[in-house]
Write an enzyme that holds these catalytic residues in place. Sequence first.
Site, short mmCIF file in Angstrom:
data_model
loop_
_atom_site.label_atom_id
_atom_site.label_comp_id
_atom_site.label_asym_id
_atom_site.label_seq_id
_atom_site.Cartn_x
_atom_site.Cartn_y
_atom_site.Cartn_z
N ASP A 143 0.96 -1.14 0.29
CA ASP A 143 0.10 -0.02 -0.15
C ASP A 143 0.99 1.29 0.13
OD1 ASP A 143 -2.60 1.21 0.53
OD2 ASP A 143 -1.61 2.08 2.00
N GLU A 202 1.49 0.31 -4.94
CA GLU A 202 1.14 1.38 -5.44
C GLU A 202 2.09 2.59 -5.72
OE1 GLU A 202 -3.44 2.21 -3.67
OE2 GLU A 202 -1.93 2.21 -2.25
#
Length: 657
Positions: free
Chosen positions: A335, A366
């Site tokens: 994340d 990400e």
Amino acid sequence: MKTPLEWKKYYESPSFRENYIYKGNDLGVSCTAGRTLFKLWSPSADSVTLNLYREGSAGEAYAHIPMSGEENGVWSFAAKENMHGVYYDYTLVIEDETVTSADPYAKACGINGRRSMAVDLRLTDPDGWEFDRSPEKGPEQVIYELHVKEFSWDASGGFPEEVRGKYKAFTCGSTTLYHDGIHPTGLDYLRGLGVTHIQIMPAYDYGSVDEEGEDTQFNWGYDPVNYNVPEGSYSSDPAHGEVRVREMKEMIQALHARGFRVIMDVVYNHTYSLDSWFQRTAPWYFYRVFDDGRISNGSACGNDVASEREMCADYILQSVLYWTQEYHIDGFRFDLMGLLDVGLMNRIRRELDERYGKGEKLLFGEPWAAGETAMEGGAVPALKKNISLLDENIGMFCDDTRDAVKGSALKVKKPGFINGAEEKEEDIISSAGAWCGEQTGKKYGVKAPSQVITYVSAHDNQTLWDKLTETMPGSDREEKMRLNRMAAALYMTCQGTLFLLSGEEFARTKEGMEDSYNAPISLNRLDWEQAWENRSLVEYYQGLIALRKQLPGLCDKSEEASARIFGIAKEEGAVSFLVDNRPQERWSILKIVYNSSRKTKKVSLGGEKWEVLCDGRDSRLWQSPGYVEGETRILPQSVLILGRPRMRAAQNTLKAV
């Protein structure tokens, strides 16, 4: 107590780094037959006391044991017995202030993680765990993003009531939906779909769900409390710390047995709160602070973890290695990876490769952050713009492909190529080559398709169906279904690693909600009735995935893969190209055509005979060979895939009808 800025300067000092960086990998509790060792890193503590409890949330401590200070800021206590099942926390005195903290290095805990638990991990192994193995890799990796609770909550899935929303739901064998016959749900359904990797949304211990509360509570779980402990709300008994450990292992064991590799969604960039076990045991060491004293908040969650500091980097690395070793995890999705540093990500990649083989464990994340972060010491953030600095086997979600296909995820009314945007053709060509070729004359720094996660929907933002609904307000259901099929066929004919949100394949909707992280489970759950109702769309995805696995020209993840794409042509609303598909013998060359217009278009085949593999209606035409030559047509708002057994020169022309 020092201010955050004073702590920052202290940790940056040469004397701190010389005296307080611990090189061992045994922090936390080691619990085996005849011995239990407690070790905590708290370099600024004046004293540390170990408190022992018989319960994980209630009751007073039955023992208070002063711990011994060792070198490099480590405190320890050794017991000559196996203390499996004993709960504990620490009382620390730091600069005349007394705090109580659970163990940031804990591997088990009680209710809501407030107390840690000593655990003999071998006592948590399910039957046959020593024989658990990851399935062999196939020709392609297809990742399916799944939330533990969403998976089995809906009664239509056929899961026994007592396991709905739990780890155990993955272990209950075949499940079905009865609707004009028996239709598979659960793992049988996913097996039939053809996905190879199940990405589990956060399943470490997180803070937003009360494990003693109502079972209807819901959260995605991007708010870590205990990084190395499974979440208790998914277990059958969160009050007993060993249960969640065993049941998460059982889930992974069941997934492996059914042919799926397992990816863990990890959130090392921030914690649930600044009042964390990190902060209580080593104030401000694990967090970033700007030089003017402001708290860094590039995560938009109130804090940023300082991944560039030695002990923090080591914590993250050891955590990843722990999940692979103890839980047999096959990959990690990071994340907000853009808040972590390139050096750490490459270090994790090297360690995994050394232990398990090059590229064996998937690693991606990400490549962005929500805002500016106070990264120190010249560290470089793992952002999209720095992809060339990352190992070729560290992947990034490709928002460029996502937005080119269906429109911006952040601007809900903005369309993409399939739903009416103009001048997207070059972006679609770049998407086909995973942004690492020079088909458009541009370079993006991508080394190979192995660095690109190709997708159009994930848990964040709108579902694909809701995006189509928002951007095509005048469209009927038939047109939206046609566009859903086109979106799927388009990204599944791009190079890179394929990824989809659970339910995308049956037109999953969240009623237009963009961010359902804490919305009711009734909105977030997988609706197995909808999977049956939209089974023709599911079947289209099944055929695409099965076909993709036979197309090495698209599955190629090497640095040379972009050279396979040639013969590019484009006009307004249409793109076509050829793909070198060797060593596949049946179709050594592919011709792929995208038509986003509402008109049927003619496709010139240059006098060659082609086999029709997929069109806008049927993704399994390759199972019943039909041939075209000279010229064919592509339906409106669709993708056409053709295959030819021998490579020859081919002209690639399109003409609107």
